[in-house]
Design a protein around this motif. Sequence first.
Motif, PDB file in Angstrom:
ATOM      1  N   ASP A   1      -0.774  -6.934 -17.703  1.00  0.00           N
ATOM      2  CA  ASP A   1      -0.188  -7.063 -17.498  1.00  0.00           C
ATOM      3  C   ASP A   1       0.887  -6.102 -16.058  1.00  0.00           C
ATOM      4  OD1 ASP A   1       1.573  -7.994 -19.896  1.00  0.00           O
ATOM      5  OD2 ASP A   1       0.517  -6.951 -21.013  1.00  0.00           O
ATOM      6  N   ILE A   2      -0.290  -5.399 -15.704  1.00  0.00           N
ATOM      7  CA  ILE A   2       0.594  -4.274 -14.799  1.00  0.00           C
ATOM      8  C   ILE A   2      -0.769  -3.844 -14.038  1.00  0.00           C
ATOM      9  CG2 ILE A   2       1.244  -1.741 -14.529  1.00  0.00           C
ATOM     10  CD1 ILE A   2       2.775  -2.826 -17.016  1.00  0.00           C
ATOM     11  N   VAL A   3      -0.873  -4.147 -12.595  1.00  0.00           N
ATOM     12  CA  VAL A   3      -1.543  -3.986 -12.150  1.00  0.00           C
ATOM     13  C   VAL A   3      -1.561  -2.527 -11.032  1.00  0.00           C
ATOM     14  CG1 VAL A   3      -3.434  -4.857 -10.254  1.00  0.00           C
ATOM     15  CG2 VAL A   3      -2.906  -6.265 -12.002  1.00  0.00           C
ATOM     16  N   GLU A   4      -2.269  -2.068 -11.425  1.00  0.00           N
ATOM     17  CA  GLU A   4      -2.243  -0.480 -10.084  1.00  0.00           C
ATOM     18  C   GLU A   4      -3.201  -0.269  -9.085  1.00  0.00           C
ATOM     19  OE1 GLU A   4      -2.855   3.423  -8.564  1.00  0.00           O
ATOM     20  OE2 GLU A   4      -3.807   2.787  -9.795  1.00  0.00           O
ATOM     21  N   GLY A   5      -3.050  -0.188  -7.664  1.00  0.00           N
ATOM     22  CA  GLY A   5      -3.259   0.304  -6.664  1.00  0.00           C
ATOM     23  C   GLY A   5      -3.453   0.814  -5.640  1.00  0.00           C
ATOM     24  N   THR A   6      -3.973   1.831  -4.590  1.00  0.00           N
ATOM     25  CA  THR A   6      -3.931   2.323  -3.685  1.00  0.00           C
ATOM     26  C   THR A   6      -3.835   1.290  -2.624  1.00  0.00           C
ATOM     27  OG1 THR A   6      -4.821   3.946  -2.389  1.00  0.00           O
ATOM     28  CG2 THR A   6      -6.600   2.863  -3.703  1.00  0.00           C
ATOM     29  N   LEU A   7      -3.135   1.791  -0.967  1.00  0.00           N
ATOM     30  CA  LEU A   7      -3.121   1.763   0.480  1.00  0.00           C
ATOM     31  C   LEU A   7      -4.267   2.314   1.010  1.00  0.00           C
ATOM     32  CD1 LEU A   7       0.235   0.927   0.384  1.00  0.00           C
ATOM     33  CD2 LEU A   7      -1.170  -0.939  -0.044  1.00  0.00           C
ATOM     34  N   ALA A   8      -4.512   3.779   0.372  1.00  0.00           N
ATOM     35  CA  ALA A   8      -5.059   4.746   1.038  1.00  0.00           C
ATOM     36  C   ALA A   8      -7.111   4.656   0.542  1.00  0.00           C
ATOM     37  CB  ALA A   8      -5.095   6.358   0.019  1.00  0.00           C
ATOM     38  N   LYS A   9      -7.373   3.372   0.460  1.00  0.00           N
ATOM     39  CA  LYS A   9      -8.908   3.854   0.186  1.00  0.00           C
ATOM     40  C   LYS A   9      -9.206   2.467   1.256  1.00  0.00           C
ATOM     41  CE  LYS A   9      -8.703   6.749  -3.694  1.00  0.00           C
ATOM     42  NZ  LYS A   9      -9.341   6.835  -5.055  1.00  0.00           N
ATOM     43  N   ALA A  10      -9.498   1.064   0.028  1.00  0.00           N
ATOM     44  CA  ALA A  10     -10.060  -0.459   0.870  1.00  0.00           C
ATOM     45  C   ALA A  10      -9.163  -0.413   2.709  1.00  0.00           C
ATOM     46  CB  ALA A  10     -10.936  -1.223   0.315  1.00  0.00           C
ATOM     47  N   PHE A  11      -7.833  -0.459   2.329  1.00  0.00           N
ATOM     48  CA  PHE A  11      -6.605  -1.060   2.665  1.00  0.00           C
ATOM     49  C   PHE A  11      -6.479   0.436   4.530  1.00  0.00           C
ATOM     50  CE2 PHE A  11      -5.217  -3.359  -0.377  1.00  0.00           C
ATOM     51  CZ  PHE A  11      -5.786  -4.278  -0.358  1.00  0.00           C
ATOM     52  N   GLY A  12      -7.409   1.622   4.056  1.00  0.00           N
ATOM     53  CA  GLY A  12      -7.095   2.482   5.014  1.00  0.00           C
ATOM     54  C   GLY A  12      -5.609   3.206   5.478  1.00  0.00           C
ATOM     55  N   CYS A  13      -5.050   2.940   4.501  1.00  0.00           N
ATOM     56  CA  CYS A  13      -3.868   4.000   4.716  1.00  0.00           C
ATOM     57  C   CYS A  13      -3.247   5.024   4.256  1.00  0.00           C
ATOM     58  CB  CYS A  13      -2.525   2.633   5.248  1.00  0.00           C
ATOM     59  SG  CYS A  13      -2.993   1.565   6.328  1.00  0.00           S
ATOM     60  N   LEU A  14      -2.252   4.631   3.060  1.00  0.00           N
ATOM     61  CA  LEU A  14      -1.549   5.599   2.842  1.00  0.00           C
ATOM     62  C   LEU A  14      -0.445   5.142   1.832  1.00  0.00           C
ATOM     63  CD1 LEU A  14      -1.855   8.682   2.022  1.00  0.00           C
ATOM     64  CD2 LEU A  14       0.430   8.811   2.953  1.00  0.00           C
TER      65      LEU A  14
ATOM     66  N   PRO B   1       7.125   5.928   5.170  1.00  0.00           N
ATOM     67  CA  PRO B   1       7.078   5.717   6.392  1.00  0.00           C
ATOM     68  C   PRO B   1       7.320   4.324   6.993  1.00  0.00           C
ATOM     69  CG  PRO B   1       5.728   7.393   6.585  1.00  0.00           C
ATOM     70  CD  PRO B   1       5.862   7.242   5.548  1.00  0.00           C
ATOM     71  N   PRO B   2       7.991   3.509   7.203  1.00  0.00           N
ATOM     72  CA  PRO B   2       7.413   2.074   8.276  1.00  0.00           C
ATOM     73  C   PRO B   2       6.531   1.910   8.723  1.00  0.00           C
ATOM     74  CG  PRO B   2      10.186   3.359   8.595  1.00  0.00           C
ATOM     75  CD  PRO B   2       9.163   3.762   8.295  1.00  0.00           C
ATOM     76  N   ALA B   3       5.821   2.797   9.500  1.00  0.00           N
ATOM     77  CA  ALA B   3       4.572   2.385  10.143  1.00  0.00           C
ATOM     78  C   ALA B   3       3.628   2.107   9.181  1.00  0.00           C
ATOM     79  CB  ALA B   3       4.465   3.727  11.738  1.00  0.00           C
ATOM     80  N   ILE B   4       3.897   3.117   8.546  1.00  0.00           N
ATOM     81  CA  ILE B   4       2.406   3.205   7.636  1.00  0.00           C
ATOM     82  C   ILE B   4       2.364   1.581   6.485  1.00  0.00           C
ATOM     83  CG2 ILE B   4       2.197   4.021   5.075  1.00  0.00           C
ATOM     84  CD1 ILE B   4       1.460   6.218   6.900  1.00  0.00           C
ATOM     85  N   CYS B   5       3.080   1.562   6.078  1.00  0.00           N
ATOM     86  CA  CYS B   5       3.736   0.294   5.054  1.00  0.00           C
ATOM     87  C   CYS B   5       3.771  -0.613   6.736  1.00  0.00           C
ATOM     88  CB  CYS B   5       5.841   0.121   5.525  1.00  0.00           C
ATOM     89  SG  CYS B   5       6.063   1.268   3.984  1.00  0.00           S
ATOM     90  N   SER B   6       3.942  -1.279   7.746  1.00  0.00           N
ATOM     91  CA  SER B   6       3.263  -2.131   8.646  1.00  0.00           C
ATOM     92  C   SER B   6       1.953  -2.378   8.507  1.00  0.00           C
ATOM     93  CB  SER B   6       3.563  -2.359   9.964  1.00  0.00           C
ATOM     94  OG  SER B   6       5.234  -2.081  10.058  1.00  0.00           O
ATOM     95  N   ALA B   7       1.461  -0.595   8.815  1.00  0.00           N
ATOM     96  CA  ALA B   7      -0.035  -0.488   8.721  1.00  0.00           C
ATOM     97  C   ALA B   7      -0.982  -2.066   7.517  1.00  0.00           C
ATOM     98  CB  ALA B   7      -0.688   0.095   9.175  1.00  0.00           C
ATOM     99  N   ALA B   8      -0.215  -0.967   6.731  1.00  0.00           N
ATOM    100  CA  ALA B   8      -1.037  -1.095   5.073  1.00  0.00           C
ATOM    101  C   ALA B   8      -1.115  -3.221   5.311  1.00  0.00           C
ATOM    102  CB  ALA B   8       0.022  -0.761   4.467  1.00  0.00           C
ATOM    103  N   THR B   9      -0.107  -3.610   5.488  1.00  0.00           N
ATOM    104  CA  THR B   9       0.809  -5.109   5.377  1.00  0.00           C
ATOM    105  C   THR B   9      -0.730  -5.730   6.030  1.00  0.00           C
ATOM    106  OG1 THR B   9       2.999  -4.951   4.839  1.00  0.00           O
ATOM    107  CG2 THR B   9       2.524  -6.658   5.472  1.00  0.00           C
ATOM    108  N   ALA B  10      -0.685  -5.498   6.908  1.00  0.00           N
ATOM    109  CA  ALA B  10      -1.584  -5.818   8.094  1.00  0.00           C
ATOM    110  C   ALA B  10      -3.102  -5.961   7.499  1.00  0.00           C
ATOM    111  CB  ALA B  10      -2.092  -5.071   9.494  1.00  0.00           C
ATOM    112  N   ALA B  11      -3.338  -4.868   7.194  1.00  0.00           N
ATOM    113  CA  ALA B  11      -4.717  -4.773   6.529  1.00  0.00           C
ATOM    114  C   ALA B  11      -5.169  -5.506   5.674  1.00  0.00           C
ATOM    115  CB  ALA B  11      -4.728  -3.275   5.693  1.00  0.00           C
ATOM    116  N   ILE B  12      -4.067  -5.177   4.313  1.00  0.00           N
ATOM    117  CA  ILE B  12      -4.062  -6.977   3.379  1.00  0.00           C
ATOM    118  C   ILE B  12      -3.799  -8.089   3.742  1.00  0.00           C
ATOM    119  CG2 ILE B  12      -2.101  -7.811   1.169  1.00  0.00           C
ATOM    120  CD1 ILE B  12      -1.581  -4.992   0.997  1.00  0.00           C
ATOM    121  N   ARG B  13      -2.679  -8.902   4.946  1.00  0.00           N
ATOM    122  CA  ARG B  13      -3.568 -10.140   5.153  1.00  0.00           C
ATOM    123  C   ARG B  13      -4.436  -9.873   6.021  1.00  0.00           C
ATOM    124  NH1 ARG B  13       2.930  -9.894   7.568  1.00  0.00           N
ATOM    125  NH2 ARG B  13       4.020 -10.217   6.263  1.00  0.00           N
TER     126      ARG B  13
END
Length: 409
Positions: free
Chosen positions: A239-252, A280-292
């Motif tokens: 039902d609900i998946v929780e995750g982080t952007l701070a480990k394998a995605f290298g951000c926060l 911050p926008p820069a963190i979000c863009s970086a995370a999106t780049a890592a996920i993609r």
Amino acid sequence: MDYSQFFNTALNRLHDERRYRVFADLERIAGRFPHATWHSPKGSRSVVIWCSNDYLGMGQHPKVVGAMVETATRVGTGAGGTRNIAGTHHPLVQLEAELADLHGKEASLLFTSGYVSNQTGISTLAKLIPNCLILSDALNHNSMIEGVRQAGCERQIFRHNDVAHLEELLIAAGPDRPKLIVCESLYSMDGDVAPLGKICDLAEQYGAMTYLDEVHAVGMYGPRGGGIAERDGVMHRIDIVEGTLAKAFGCLGGYIAGRAEVIDAVRSYAPGFIFTTALPPAICSAATAAIRHLKTSNWERERHQDRAARTKAILTAAGLPVMSSDTHIVPLFVGDPEKCKRASDLLLEDHGIYIQPINYPTVAKGTERLRITPSPYHDDGLIDALAEALLQVWDRLGLPLHQKSLAAE
Ligand SMILES: *Cc1c(COP(=O)(O)O)cnc(C)c1O
């Protein structure tokens, strides 16, 4: 009144129990991961990091660094407000869409960290379910325990990964009671994996909701990096998946993903989401780049598994007490807080190898360990040097070795 004494007493207690923590002052070097500079009390030294949760080295990937720099240059640094008051910016909206897609869910919601997402996510969900009973795995992370505690509802702890025990509790609760099962997919101190298929079967059979922490699996497991649930083909049943952007995605940052009305309700009621400034926008863009990147690139995942397997094989062959682990985590048993800390100090000071000791309360007393996390960038030479250094440290501290296996000769 001498207020200082309260704090000194508290600190002395930690010293007495050998669990006073000392942080290493590190400066990572982009492009040379896992090499870093350690700003030691005696000056700067070059070291190799062997315990980073930047599991895939994405924190230095050119696409990720590039996205961060480009976005900060274009739109500035901070978000400038809470989500409700001027803080909902376009890179964040794009990131939430990316995360929903990653997990095959209708929506996702971003938080300041994985910790906050669990704490405020679980407590808010459970408060919105009348008479909710939370069934929580015994080894859940502190952020989940805090979420469960703050929910204020009844909770029962099932033995770690024990589906028979979970089933007993589900039966005892009865079919009419709303139930929320809270667990992790990959437990990062032992490196073991939850039987997700079986947990989903039980949840469906007894009418429970499922909340899954995939923090140590997102980016690393599943064909698109969706985690263990994706790998095991059960993502649509969670039902609900929780995750982080701070480990394998290298951000926060942290997030939850699920059905639209669930996410919308948490968005509308969670204090830890509402009353804090957006990422911050820069963190979000970086995370999106890592996920993609990790949605289509398997190189990092394959090389990561290969490095972890080689590290386990080399250390085991050397007679070192590698604890069995089904995943990329390589725990090395020490079983004594003082020796665990000493081993870590010797590795750093004499061998330029940084592995933080893992002591109570992160793990149970008597199971103190060195938790090694090989990345795609730990080459054969580094692994061999690690084994050699560990053998010397084990010898100096009089720690036991296993009989060398014949296969290793
Ligand atoms: C690290 C961790 C978190 C917290 O994630 P952050 O983004 O670092 O706050 C949550 N759950 C588990 C299991 C973790 O190990």
